[in-house]
Design a protein around this motif. Structure first.
Motif, PDB file in Angstrom:
ATOM      1  N   ALA A  83     -16.505  36.218  25.167  1.00  0.00           N
ATOM      2  CA  ALA A  83     -15.850  37.288  24.457  1.00  0.00           C
ATOM      3  C   ALA A  83     -14.457  36.854  24.552  1.00  0.00           C
ATOM      4  O   ALA A  83     -13.627  36.782  23.646  1.00  0.00           O
ATOM      5  CB  ALA A  83     -16.216  38.768  24.836  1.00  0.00           C
ATOM      6  N   VAL A  84     -13.960  36.816  25.970  1.00  0.00           N
ATOM      7  CA  VAL A  84     -12.469  36.861  26.342  1.00  0.00           C
ATOM      8  C   VAL A  84     -12.128  35.348  25.810  1.00  0.00           C
ATOM      9  O   VAL A  84     -10.912  35.212  24.878  1.00  0.00           O
ATOM     10  CB  VAL A  84     -12.097  36.778  27.654  1.00  0.00           C
ATOM     11  CG1 VAL A  84     -10.913  36.732  27.974  1.00  0.00           C
ATOM     12  CG2 VAL A  84     -12.550  38.504  27.975  1.00  0.00           C
ATOM     13  N   SER A  87     -11.818  35.072  22.072  1.00  0.00           N
ATOM     14  CA  SER A  87     -10.539  35.636  21.518  1.00  0.00           C
ATOM     15  C   SER A  87      -9.255  34.818  21.666  1.00  0.00           C
ATOM     16  O   SER A  87      -8.374  34.800  21.016  1.00  0.00           O
ATOM     17  CB  SER A  87     -10.518  37.132  21.918  1.00  0.00           C
ATOM     18  OG  SER A  87     -10.167  36.925  23.560  1.00  0.00           O
ATOM     19  N   ILE A  88      -9.064  34.198  22.951  1.00  0.00           N
ATOM     20  CA  ILE A  88      -8.051  33.200  23.250  1.00  0.00           C
ATOM     21  C   ILE A  88      -8.075  32.294  22.286  1.00  0.00           C
ATOM     22  O   ILE A  88      -6.978  31.904  21.551  1.00  0.00           O
ATOM     23  CB  ILE A  88      -8.144  32.836  24.573  1.00  0.00           C
ATOM     24  CG1 ILE A  88      -8.066  33.807  25.541  1.00  0.00           C
ATOM     25  CG2 ILE A  88      -7.204  31.603  24.678  1.00  0.00           C
ATOM     26  CD1 ILE A  88      -8.208  33.262  27.165  1.00  0.00           C
ATOM     27  N   VAL A  90      -9.206  32.466  18.803  1.00  0.00           N
ATOM     28  CA  VAL A  90      -8.673  32.714  17.794  1.00  0.00           C
ATOM     29  C   VAL A  90      -6.985  32.931  17.705  1.00  0.00           C
ATOM     30  O   VAL A  90      -6.386  32.564  16.847  1.00  0.00           O
ATOM     31  CB  VAL A  90      -9.304  34.144  17.434  1.00  0.00           C
ATOM     32  CG1 VAL A  90      -8.548  35.032  16.313  1.00  0.00           C
ATOM     33  CG2 VAL A  90     -10.851  33.878  17.283  1.00  0.00           C
ATOM     34  N   VAL A  91      -6.613  33.587  18.772  1.00  0.00           N
ATOM     35  CA  VAL A  91      -5.166  33.774  18.888  1.00  0.00           C
ATOM     36  C   VAL A  91      -4.445  32.359  18.918  1.00  0.00           C
ATOM     37  O   VAL A  91      -3.376  32.217  18.212  1.00  0.00           O
ATOM     38  CB  VAL A  91      -4.915  34.529  19.980  1.00  0.00           C
ATOM     39  CG1 VAL A  91      -3.278  34.590  20.393  1.00  0.00           C
ATOM     40  CG2 VAL A  91      -5.076  35.878  20.172  1.00  0.00           C
ATOM     41  N   GLN A  94      -4.621  30.953  15.517  1.00  0.00           N
ATOM     42  CA  GLN A  94      -3.453  31.692  14.466  1.00  0.00           C
ATOM     43  C   GLN A  94      -2.149  31.263  14.905  1.00  0.00           C
ATOM     44  O   GLN A  94      -1.211  31.179  13.801  1.00  0.00           O
ATOM     45  CB  GLN A  94      -3.457  33.251  14.695  1.00  0.00           C
ATOM     46  CG  GLN A  94      -4.705  34.079  14.325  1.00  0.00           C
ATOM     47  CD  GLN A  94      -4.694  35.486  14.775  1.00  0.00           C
ATOM     48  OE1 GLN A  94      -3.953  35.699  15.497  1.00  0.00           O
ATOM     49  NE2 GLN A  94      -5.732  36.058  14.007  1.00  0.00           N
TER      50      GLN A  94
ATOM     51  N   GLY B 154      -9.828  43.592  26.843  1.00  0.00           N
ATOM     52  CA  GLY B 154      -8.847  42.420  26.959  1.00  0.00           C
ATOM     53  C   GLY B 154      -9.181  41.640  25.421  1.00  0.00           C
ATOM     54  O   GLY B 154      -8.166  41.027  25.014  1.00  0.00           O
ATOM     55  N   ALA B 155     -10.379  41.538  25.107  1.00  0.00           N
ATOM     56  CA  ALA B 155     -10.683  40.638  23.698  1.00  0.00           C
ATOM     57  C   ALA B 155      -9.851  41.374  22.599  1.00  0.00           C
ATOM     58  O   ALA B 155      -8.947  40.808  21.968  1.00  0.00           O
ATOM     59  CB  ALA B 155     -12.118  40.536  23.453  1.00  0.00           C
ATOM     60  N   MET B 158      -5.958  41.050  22.995  1.00  0.00           N
ATOM     61  CA  MET B 158      -5.457  39.777  22.716  1.00  0.00           C
ATOM     62  C   MET B 158      -5.423  39.484  21.188  1.00  0.00           C
ATOM     63  O   MET B 158      -4.239  38.705  20.561  1.00  0.00           O
ATOM     64  CB  MET B 158      -6.191  38.717  23.551  1.00  0.00           C
ATOM     65  CG  MET B 158      -5.515  37.726  24.037  1.00  0.00           C
ATOM     66  SD  MET B 158      -6.542  36.672  25.062  1.00  0.00           S
ATOM     67  CE  MET B 158      -7.662  37.572  25.874  1.00  0.00           C
ATOM     68  N   VAL B 159      -6.617  40.037  20.412  1.00  0.00           N
ATOM     69  CA  VAL B 159      -6.277  39.450  19.215  1.00  0.00           C
ATOM     70  C   VAL B 159      -5.528  40.484  18.390  1.00  0.00           C
ATOM     71  O   VAL B 159      -4.912  39.961  17.355  1.00  0.00           O
ATOM     72  CB  VAL B 159      -7.787  39.728  18.515  1.00  0.00           C
ATOM     73  CG1 VAL B 159      -7.955  39.456  17.204  1.00  0.00           C
ATOM     74  CG2 VAL B 159      -8.731  38.629  19.095  1.00  0.00           C
TER      75      VAL B 159
END
Lengths: 109, 163
Positions: A83-84, A87-88, A90-91, A94, B154-155, B158-159
Motif C-alpha cells: 500500500a505504501v 502510493s509512493i 503514484v506520487v 505525478q 501514510g498512503a 502521501m497521495v
C-alpha cells in the motif's frame, strides 16, 4: 475435507527447499534486471511468497502452529508495504511522468 | 499421486514466475503473477494448511493484485519504453542469481528434518490456528493492526500531499 486431505503424503522437505529457492531467485533476478518500478514490486511479492511457502512447509514438518502464524504476519507486513509503496509510485508518477527506476537515481537533485 | 500434483503445481508456479520477468506488458506480468499465486495456494492445500490457502487467495489475488491493477490503470503506461537494463547488467544479475540459488540450496540441505508419514497434522485448521493466534500471539496481533493503521494513514497522506 479432513478425510480427503488425510490420505495425502507429504513430499520430502528437500523438494520444497529447492522449489522455494528457485522462486526466490527468480524474484531476486527480477529486482535486479527490471527498470519498471511496478514489476520490481511484483518481484518483491514473489520473494515474499516463496519465503511464506517455505515457512509453512517447515511448520507442517515440525508440527508446530507458530510457523503458520508467522506466515500470517508476513502477509500483513506485505500488504502494508504494497500500500505504501504503490502510493509512493503514484506520487512519483505525478511528479516525473515515469516509473523508470533509472530516473529515480537522481532523487536528491 | 501427491508427486504429480506437487510437480504440476511447481512447474506452473515457476513457469509463470519466469513469464513475469519475460513478458514486457505490465498487465501480462500481473496476470502471470496471479497465476503463480494460485499455484502457491495449491501448494498450501497440499501441505494441509487450509486456512493459509484461503487467506493467501483472499489477500494476494483479492486485495494486493487489485491494488496493483488500479495503480496500473492510473499510471497510463502505454508509452513505448525499454524497461529492461542493459545486456551486461542482465548477465551479471543472472549469474549472481544462480550463485545465490546454489548457496541457498547447499545451506538449506544441511538441515535434517524427518518427513512425517502422512499429512494428518491438524495445525493448519482455522480453529487451531485461531486458538494459537488469540492466546499466544495476542500482542503481535494488536501491533499488526497499528501497523495497518499507520500504513493506511501514510498512503493517504502521501497521495494527498500536493493539494
Amino acid at each position: 475435507m479432513n478425510e480427503v486431505i488425510q490420505g495425502l503424503k507429504l513430499m520430502p522437505i528437500d523438494y520444497y527447499i529447492a522449489f522455494c529457492s528457485i522462486l526466490f531467485v527468480i524474484g531476486v533476478i527480477g529486482v535486479l534486471i527490471k527498470r519498471n518500478a511496478l514489476v520490481i514490486f511484483m518481484s518483491v511479492e514473489l520473494m515474499l511468497n516463496s519465503i511464506n511457502l517455505l515457512i509453512a512447509a517447515f511448520s507442517v514438518y515440525w508440527n508446530s502452529a507458530s510457523g503458520q502464524i508467522l506466515v500470517i504476519f508476513v502477509m500483513v507486513v506485505a500488504a502494508a508495504e504494497v500500500a505504501v509503496g504503490l502510493s509512493i509510485l503514484v506520487v512519483t508518477y505525478q511528479n516525473t511522468q515515469s516509473i523508470d527506476m533509472n530516473l529515480l537515481k537522481r532523487l536528491k537533485e | 499421486m501427491e508427486k504429480y500434483i506437487f510437480f504440476g503445481l511447481s512447474g506452473l508456479a515457476i513457469f509463470s514466475a519466469i513469464m513475469v520477468l519475460v513478458s514486457n506488458k505490465p498487465i501480462h506480468n500481473l496476470l502471470y503473477l496471479i497465476l503463480c499465486f494460485m499455484a502457491i495456494a495449491g501448494h498450501y492445500l497440499l501441505l494441509n494448511a487450509q486456512f493459509l490457502a484461503v487467506v493467501h487467495i483472499i489477500v494476494y489475488a483479492g486485495a494486493i493484485m487489485v491494488l496493483f491493477l488500479f495503480t496500473l490503470m492510473m499510471l497510463n503506461l502505454n508509452l513505448k519504453l525499454e524497461l529492461n537494463k542493459s545486456l551486461m547488467a542482465r548477465i551479471v544479475a543472472f549469474v549472481s542469481g544462480l550463485l545465490l540459488l546454489v548457496t541457498l540450496v547447499i545451506i538449506l540441505n544441511g538441515l535434517v528434518i524427518p518427513t512425517p508419514k502422512t499429512a494428518t497434522t491438524q495445525i493448519g485448521m482455522t480453529r487451531d490456528l485461531g486458538q494459537v493466534l488469540f492466546s499466544e500471539y495476542m500482542v503481535p496481533f494488536e501491533a499488526a493492526s497499528i501497523l495497518f493503521l499507520s500504513a493506511m494513514v501514510g498512503a493517504v497522506m502521501m497521495v494527498n500531499k500536493n493539494k
